[in-house]
Design an enzyme around this catalytic site. Structure first.
Site, PDB file in Angstrom:
ATOM      1  N   ASN A   1     -21.472 -37.025 -26.979  1.00 29.31           N
ATOM      2  CA  ASN A   1     -20.501 -37.770 -28.259  1.00 29.31           C
ATOM      3  C   ASN A   1     -19.190 -37.875 -28.063  1.00 29.31           C
ATOM      4  O   ASN A   1     -18.500 -38.130 -27.206  1.00 29.31           O
ATOM      5  CB  ASN A   1     -21.087 -36.767 -29.539  1.00 29.31           C
ATOM      6  N   LYS A   2     -18.018 -38.023 -29.019  1.00 28.38           N
ATOM      7  CA  LYS A   2     -16.910 -38.908 -29.020  1.00 28.38           C
ATOM      8  C   LYS A   2     -15.795 -37.486 -28.661  1.00 28.38           C
ATOM      9  O   LYS A   2     -16.784 -36.155 -28.431  1.00 28.38           O
ATOM     10  CB  LYS A   2     -16.810 -39.236 -30.713  1.00 28.38           C
TER      11      LYS A   2
ATOM     12  N   ARG B   1     -21.016 -51.286 -24.887  1.00 27.46           N
ATOM     13  CA  ARG B   1     -21.020 -50.139 -24.703  1.00 27.46           C
ATOM     14  C   ARG B   1     -22.241 -49.223 -24.139  1.00 27.46           C
ATOM     15  O   ARG B   1     -23.517 -49.605 -24.533  1.00 27.46           O
ATOM     16  CB  ARG B   1     -21.218 -49.853 -26.086  1.00 27.46           C
TER      17      ARG B   1
ATOM     18  N   ASP C   1     -24.325 -39.316 -29.395  1.00 25.45           N
ATOM     19  CA  ASP C   1     -24.813 -41.398 -28.516  1.00 25.45           C
ATOM     20  C   ASP C   1     -25.908 -40.826 -27.225  1.00 25.45           C
ATOM     21  O   ASP C   1     -26.190 -41.884 -27.634  1.00 25.45           O
ATOM     22  CB  ASP C   1     -23.138 -41.325 -28.107  1.00 25.45           C
TER      23      ASP C   1
ATOM     24  N   ARG D   1     -19.706 -49.775 -35.344  1.00 22.82           N
ATOM     25  CA  ARG D   1     -20.009 -48.357 -35.013  1.00 22.82           C
ATOM     26  C   ARG D   1     -20.402 -47.336 -35.044  1.00 22.82           C
ATOM     27  O   ARG D   1     -21.071 -47.335 -36.121  1.00 22.82           O
ATOM     28  CB  ARG D   1     -18.012 -48.162 -34.484  1.00 22.82           C
ATOM     29  N   GLY D   2     -20.923 -46.289 -33.869  1.00 23.32           N
ATOM     30  CA  GLY D   2     -22.236 -45.381 -34.805  1.00 23.32           C
ATOM     31  C   GLY D   2     -23.333 -45.466 -33.730  1.00 23.32           C
ATOM     32  O   GLY D   2     -23.434 -46.340 -33.624  1.00 23.32           O
ATOM     33  N   ALA D   3     -23.819 -44.375 -32.757  1.00 20.59           N
ATOM     34  CA  ALA D   3     -24.907 -44.734 -32.353  1.00 20.59           C
ATOM     35  C   ALA D   3     -26.205 -45.655 -32.939  1.00 20.59           C
ATOM     36  O   ALA D   3     -26.385 -47.307 -32.559  1.00 20.59           O
ATOM     37  CB  ALA D   3     -25.504 -43.399 -31.030  1.00 20.59           C
TER      38      ALA D   3
ATOM     39  N   GLN E   1     -11.070 -42.129 -36.172  1.00 11.36           N
ATOM     40  CA  GLN E   1     -12.478 -42.211 -36.893  1.00 11.36           C
ATOM     41  C   GLN E   1     -12.965 -41.055 -37.587  1.00 11.36           C
ATOM     42  O   GLN E   1     -13.240 -40.904 -39.306  1.00 11.36           O
ATOM     43  CB  GLN E   1     -13.969 -41.908 -36.652  1.00 11.36           C
TER      44      GLN E   1
HETATM   45  O1  MRU Z   1     -16.875 -44.506 -30.609  1.00  8.69           O
HETATM   46  P1  MRU Z   1     -18.005 -44.876 -32.106  1.00  8.69           P
HETATM   47  O2  MRU Z   1     -17.757 -44.311 -33.043  1.00  8.69           O
HETATM   48  O3  MRU Z   1     -19.738 -45.376 -31.624  1.00  8.69           O
HETATM   49  O4  MRU Z   1     -18.436 -43.160 -31.764  1.00  8.69           O
HETATM   50  C1  MRU Z   1     -18.866 -42.448 -32.255  1.00  8.69           C
HETATM   51  C2  MRU Z   1     -19.666 -40.778 -32.139  1.00  8.69           C
HETATM   52  O5  MRU Z   1     -18.985 -41.073 -31.258  1.00  8.69           O
HETATM   53  C3  MRU Z   1     -20.733 -40.703 -33.384  1.00  8.69           C
HETATM   54  O6  MRU Z   1     -20.483 -39.267 -33.449  1.00  8.69           O
HETATM   55  C4  MRU Z   1     -22.187 -40.846 -32.806  1.00  8.69           C
HETATM   56  O7  MRU Z   1     -22.392 -42.202 -32.606  1.00  8.69           O
HETATM   57  C5  MRU Z   1     -23.360 -40.323 -34.116  1.00  8.69           C
HETATM   58  S1  MRU Z   1     -23.083 -41.398 -35.517  1.00  8.69           S
HETATM   59  C6  MRU Z   1     -24.243 -40.842 -35.607  1.00  8.69           C
END
Ligand code: MRU
Length: 359
Positions: free
Chosen positions: A245-246, A87, A235, A44-46, A194
Site C-alpha cells: 500500500n502507499k 503503474r 494495492d 489513482r487508487g488501485a 493524497q
Molecule cells: O499512488 P496512489 O494514490 O494510486 O496510491 C493509492 C493507495 O495506495 C491506496 O491506498 C490503494 O490504492 C487502495 S485504494 C482503494
C-alpha cells in the site's frame, strides 16, 4: 463526486491532481490520454485505475482500424500492454486488463463490432462490481468499528480511489452511516498528499469528523492514547497476506503493533494476487525525484540532492489484524483463509448486468 464518467465513447476522468482546489475532468478519447492520466495520478487508487484501464481498452478497441479479427486482437493486446505498463504495483490494473482480454478470447464467433460491444459490457461490469464490492466491504467492515472509535487512515482509499464509496473510507463511511460516533485522523501522506488533499476533503464532504496530521505525528498520537485502530486500503495483497500500500503504511503498521492497536486492511478480492507467494515479489513503483524535492511546485530541497522515492511499501502479514473483503472478513492464517475466500462465489454475481454504471 464521480471519479470517472463514461459518456458516448469518451471517458471523463476527474483530475485528482487538481483537488481540492479545482474540479476538472479530462476528456479521454484515446488510449494515450487514459495512460497518461493513470501515470500522472489524475486517476489513482488501485480499483479506480483498474476501471479506467478497462474503459481505456474499450476506447482502444474502438480506435483500431484493422478489419481482420486476429490482427485486431493482436493490436488490442498491445493496447493492453501500454495501459498495464503505466503503474506496476496495484494488481487491479493488470487484473482488469487480463479480464478484458480473456473476455474477447472466450472462443466465441463474434465479429469485431460484437467484440467491441462485449468489451464495453465487461468494462461496465468491472466498474459496477467494484461499487458493489465497496458497499459490501463497508457492511462487513463497519462491524469491526466500535462506537466512539478513533481511526487513523493513510493515503486515500475512498470513493476517489475506486468506482465509488471506497474501501478503507467505505468502511468508515458505513460506520458513520450506521450512526456510530467516529473520528478519523487522516495522515497527509507525503509526497503527493493524497491524505491531505483527498481523504480530508472526502470526509469533510460527508460531515465525518476528520483531523489532518502529518505522517510523522501518528506515533505520538497513538502514544497519547488518542487512536483506537488503523484502517488502510491496499494495492496488492499476496497469497500469504502481505500487503503493498502507499509508502508509509508499513510504518503505521509497526506503530499500531507497538501500541497494541488493530491494523485492518480493506480491499476487494480484485486486489488479491494469489499468483505471488509473498510481498517481496511485488514490484514497487519508484517515481520522479521532484515529487520529493518539491511541495505544490515549490522546491524545498537543495538542487541536485540524491532522492529515493518509492511510491509503496509492503506490510508483512503478521502486522495485519484482518483483511476486509466484499466476501467477508479474512482472519489469520492468511494463506489458508485467503485461498478459501478466493475460491468462494463472487458476491456481485447477477448484480451487474453490463449497463452503464458510470453515468
Ligand atoms: O499512488 P496512489 O494514490 O494510486 O496510491 C493509492 C493507495 O495506495 C491506496 O491506498 C490503494 O490504492 C487502495 S485504494 C482503494
Amino acid at each position: 463526486m464521480k471519479t470517472m464518467v463514461w459518456e458516448d465513447g469518451v471517458l471523463k476522468i476527474l483530475d485528482q491532481t487538481k483537488l481540492p482546489e479545482k474540479i476538472e475532468y479530462i476528456e479521454a478519447e484515446d488510449v494515450k490520454t487514459v495512460a497518461d492520466a493513470i501515470k500522472r495520478l489524475s486517476v489513482r487508487g488501485a480499483p479506480a485505475i483498474g476501471a479506467a484501464a478497462a474503459y481505456g481498452m474499450v476506447i482502444g478497441a474502438n480506435s483500431i482500424k484493422e478489419k481482420d479479427k486476429e490482427k485486431f486482437l493482436a493490436e488490442l493486446e498491445k493496447i493492453g500492454y501500454e495501459l498495464a505498463s503505466t503503474r506496476p504495483t496495484a494488481v487491479n490494473l493488470r487484473w482488469a486488463i487480463d479480464r478484458m482480454m480473456n473476455k474477447v478470447r472466450d472462443g466465441h464467433d463474434l465479429d469485431i463490432d460484437g467484440i467491441r460491444e462485449l468489451l464495453l459490457e465487461e468494462a461496465h461490469k468491472i466498474f459496477c462490481e467494484d461499487l458493489e464490492a465497496n458497499r459490501r466491504m463497508g457492511e462487513y467492515g463497519q462491524e469491526l468499528i466500535p462506537e466512539n472509535a478513533r481511526i487513523i487512515t493513510h493515503c486515500n482509499a475512498g470513493a476517489l480511489a475506486t468506482a465509488g464509496f471506497g474501501t478503507a473510507l467505505g468502511v468508515i463511511r458505513a460506520a458513520h452511516r450506521a450512526g456510530k460516533n467516529i473520528e478519523v485522523f487522516a495522515d497527509e501522506t507525503r509526497p503527493l498528499l493524497q491524505g491531505a488533499r483527498l481523504t480530508a476533503w472526502e470526509m469533510m464532504q460527508e460531515n465525518i469528523p476528520v483531523t489532518l496530521i502529518t505522517d510523522n505525528m501518528a506515533g505520538y498520537l497513538m502514544a497519547q492514547g488518542k487512536v483506537d485502530m488503523v484502517i488502510v486500503g491496499a494495492d496488492r495483497i499476496t497469497a500469504n497476506g502481505d500487503v503493498a500500500n502507499k509508502i508509509g503504511t508499513y510504518g503505521l503498521a509497526v506503530l499500531a503493533q507497538a501500541h497494541g492497536l488493530p491494523f485492518y486492511v480493506a480491499a476487494p478480492t480484485s486486489t488479491i494476487d494469489m499468483g505471488l507467494a509473498s510481498g517481496n515479489q511485488i514490484p514497487i513503483e519508484e517515481r520522479h525525484f521532484e515529487e520529493v524535492t518539491t511541495v505544490g511546485g515549490t522546491r524545498i530541497a537543495p538542487p541536485g540532492v540524491k532522492v529515493w522515492n518509492p511510491a509503496f511499501d509492503v506490510t508483512p502479514n503478521e502486522l495485519v489484524s484482518a483483511i476486509i473483503t466484499e466476501r467477508g472478513v479474512v482472519q489469520k492464517p492468511y494463506p489458508e483463509n485467503l485461498r478459501k475466500i478466493m475460491n468462494s462465489r463472487t458476491t456481485a454475481d447477477g448484480v451487474c448486468q453490463g449497463e452503464n454504471p458510470a453515468k
